[in-house]
Design a protein around this motif. Structure first.
Motif, PDB file in Angstrom:
ATOM      1  N   ASN A  15       1.845   1.749 -10.851  1.00  0.00           N
ATOM      2  CA  ASN A  15       1.421   3.079 -10.414  1.00  0.00           C
ATOM      3  C   ASN A  15       1.615   3.246  -8.912  1.00  0.00           C
ATOM      4  O   ASN A  15       0.900   3.970  -8.258  1.00  0.00           O
ATOM      5  N   PHE A  16       2.609   2.525  -8.397  1.00  0.00           N
ATOM      6  CA  PHE A  16       2.946   2.676  -6.981  1.00  0.00           C
ATOM      7  C   PHE A  16       4.462   2.739  -6.820  1.00  0.00           C
ATOM      8  O   PHE A  16       5.204   2.358  -7.709  1.00  0.00           O
ATOM      9  N   THR A  17       4.885   3.224  -5.681  1.00  0.00           N
ATOM     10  CA  THR A  17       6.303   3.304  -5.365  1.00  0.00           C
ATOM     11  C   THR A  17       6.460   3.057  -3.874  1.00  0.00           C
ATOM     12  O   THR A  17       5.486   2.747  -3.191  1.00  0.00           O
ATOM     13  N   TRP A  18       7.688   3.176  -3.384  1.00  0.00           N
ATOM     14  CA  TRP A  18       7.963   2.935  -1.964  1.00  0.00           C
ATOM     15  C   TRP A  18       9.196   3.744  -1.572  1.00  0.00           C
ATOM     16  O   TRP A  18       9.885   4.272  -2.432  1.00  0.00           O
ATOM     17  N   ASP A  19       9.429   3.823  -0.278  1.00  0.00           N
ATOM     18  CA  ASP A  19      10.588   4.547   0.235  1.00  0.00           C
ATOM     19  C   ASP A  19      11.526   3.563   0.924  1.00  0.00           C
ATOM     20  O   ASP A  19      11.150   2.976   1.934  1.00  0.00           O
ATOM     21  N   ASN A  84       0.321 -16.273  13.911  1.00  0.00           N
ATOM     22  CA  ASN A  84       1.633 -15.651  14.077  1.00  0.00           C
ATOM     23  C   ASN A  84       1.905 -14.511  13.109  1.00  0.00           C
ATOM     24  O   ASN A  84       3.020 -14.035  13.025  1.00  0.00           O
ATOM     25  N   SER A  85       0.871 -14.087  12.377  1.00  0.00           N
ATOM     26  CA  SER A  85       1.129 -13.032  11.392  1.00  0.00           C
ATOM     27  C   SER A  85       0.969 -11.657  12.024  1.00  0.00           C
ATOM     28  O   SER A  85       0.292 -11.493  13.038  1.00  0.00           O
ATOM     29  N   ILE A  86       1.635 -10.686  11.428  1.00  0.00           N
ATOM     30  CA  ILE A  86       1.529  -9.286  11.846  1.00  0.00           C
ATOM     31  C   ILE A  86       0.759  -8.572  10.738  1.00  0.00           C
ATOM     32  O   ILE A  86       1.107  -8.711   9.562  1.00  0.00           O
ATOM     33  N   MET A  87      -0.286  -7.829  11.089  1.00  0.00           N
ATOM     34  CA  MET A  87      -1.063  -7.125  10.074  1.00  0.00           C
ATOM     35  C   MET A  87      -0.597  -5.679   9.981  1.00  0.00           C
ATOM     36  O   MET A  87      -0.225  -5.074  10.994  1.00  0.00           O
ATOM     37  N   GLY A  88      -0.620  -5.131   8.774  1.00  0.00           N
ATOM     38  CA  GLY A  88      -0.250  -3.739   8.591  1.00  0.00           C
ATOM     39  C   GLY A  88      -0.987  -3.163   7.405  1.00  0.00           C
ATOM     40  O   GLY A  88      -1.697  -3.881   6.696  1.00  0.00           O
ATOM     41  N   SER A  89      -0.817  -1.878   7.183  1.00  0.00           N
ATOM     42  CA  SER A  89      -1.450  -1.283   6.010  1.00  0.00           C
ATOM     43  C   SER A  89      -0.559  -0.223   5.388  1.00  0.00           C
ATOM     44  O   SER A  89       0.255   0.410   6.073  1.00  0.00           O
ATOM     45  N   SER A  90      -0.717  -0.085   4.077  1.00  0.00           N
ATOM     46  CA  SER A  90      -0.001   0.932   3.311  1.00  0.00           C
ATOM     47  C   SER A  90      -1.051   1.723   2.546  1.00  0.00           C
ATOM     48  O   SER A  90      -2.232   1.366   2.567  1.00  0.00           O
ATOM     49  N   MET A  91      -0.633   2.752   1.843  1.00  0.00           N
ATOM     50  CA  MET A  91      -1.562   3.559   1.038  1.00  0.00           C
ATOM     51  C   MET A  91      -2.173   2.747  -0.108  1.00  0.00           C
ATOM     52  O   MET A  91      -3.206   3.124  -0.629  1.00  0.00           O
ATOM     53  N   ILE A  92      -1.512   1.664  -0.523  1.00  0.00           N
ATOM     54  CA  ILE A  92      -2.054   0.902  -1.660  1.00  0.00           C
ATOM     55  C   ILE A  92      -2.783  -0.370  -1.217  1.00  0.00           C
ATOM     56  O   ILE A  92      -3.351  -1.057  -2.043  1.00  0.00           O
ATOM     57  N   GLY A  93      -2.744  -0.693   0.068  1.00  0.00           N
ATOM     58  CA  GLY A  93      -3.471  -1.878   0.516  1.00  0.00           C
ATOM     59  C   GLY A  93      -2.959  -2.405   1.838  1.00  0.00           C
ATOM     60  O   GLY A  93      -1.906  -1.984   2.328  1.00  0.00           O
ATOM     61  N   ASP A 141       8.267  -0.597   8.461  1.00  0.00           N
ATOM     62  CA  ASP A 141       8.154   0.781   7.962  1.00  0.00           C
ATOM     63  C   ASP A 141       8.200   0.796   6.436  1.00  0.00           C
ATOM     64  O   ASP A 141       7.449   1.528   5.781  1.00  0.00           O
ATOM     65  N   PHE A 142       9.101  -0.011   5.871  1.00  0.00           N
ATOM     66  CA  PHE A 142       9.225  -0.110   4.419  1.00  0.00           C
ATOM     67  C   PHE A 142       7.912  -0.595   3.802  1.00  0.00           C
ATOM     68  O   PHE A 142       7.414  -0.015   2.835  1.00  0.00           O
ATOM     69  N   PHE A 148       0.728   5.279  -3.927  1.00  0.00           N
ATOM     70  CA  PHE A 148       0.477   5.528  -5.341  1.00  0.00           C
ATOM     71  C   PHE A 148       1.387   6.634  -5.854  1.00  0.00           C
ATOM     72  O   PHE A 148       1.686   7.579  -5.131  1.00  0.00           O
ATOM     73  N   ILE A 149       1.818   6.500  -7.100  1.00  0.00           N
ATOM     74  CA  ILE A 149       2.591   7.557  -7.740  1.00  0.00           C
ATOM     75  C   ILE A 149       1.599   8.594  -8.251  1.00  0.00           C
ATOM     76  O   ILE A 149       0.628   8.255  -8.927  1.00  0.00           O
ATOM     77  N   LYS A 150       1.841   9.825  -7.913  1.00  0.00           N
ATOM     78  CA  LYS A 150       0.969  10.900  -8.413  1.00  0.00           C
ATOM     79  C   LYS A 150       1.457  11.278  -9.795  1.00  0.00           C
ATOM     80  O   LYS A 150       2.585  11.709  -9.978  1.00  0.00           O
TER      81      LYS A 150
END
Length: 151
Positions: A15-19, A84-93, A141-142, A148-150
């Motif tokens: 139930n998720f996708t990406w660009d 040495n890690s880089i933290m980030g966030s997306s709409m799903i986590g 960015d990816f 989430f897929i609507k």
């Protein structure tokens, strides 16, 4: 019996996708990964794969050290890895990115561990050091584009 779901690409089954950027070439998928891309950069190529596992999938220490072994690098402690890690966030986590480089082999990985519900998504980019460095922003960015897929 064939359901509509069977005919959908794997990324639609979740139930998720990406660009993905338009210049990324979708590769024939093995059953193991959700998607694979070939990414051209100058006269080089990078290879990106997305896989999903249930649960914790071994966690950060085991996975990062497995990727380090693939690059003939010594294992590290969790403290060294996290430093040495880089933290980030997306709409799903939220996710963490690990950049692993073997200068002697001129090989490098950018690997993301994204925790999603009770599963773990791995995104792995492999190429030469120059190409990994050049694609790092696109890669981040990816990773941030997961949503989430609507329905």
């Amino acid at each position: 019996e064939n359901t509509v779901l069977d005919k959908l690409p794997v990324k639609e089954k979740n139930n998720f996708t990406w660009d993905a950027p338009l210049n990324w070439i979708v590769k024939e998928n093995n059953s193991f990964s959700l998607a694979s891309y070939e990414i051209p950069y100058k006269n080089d190529l990078a290879d990106l794969s997305i896989t999903k596992f249930s649960g914790y999938a071994g966690g950060v220490l085991a996975n990062v050290n497995r990727w380090r072994r693939q690059l003939d690098l010594e294992p590290q402690t969790l403290k060294q890895i996290n430093a040495n890690s880089i933290m980030g966030s997306s709409m799903i986590g939220n996710f963490s990115v690990y950049k692993l480089i073997n200068g002697q082999l001129n090989e490098a990985f950018l690997c993301t561990i994204l925790t999603y519900g009770n599963s773990t998504i791995f995104i792995k980019l492999k190429s030469t050091i120059t190409t990994i460095n050049a694609l790092e922003k696109d890669f981040l960015d990816f990773c941030q584009s997961f949503k989430f897929i609507k329905r």
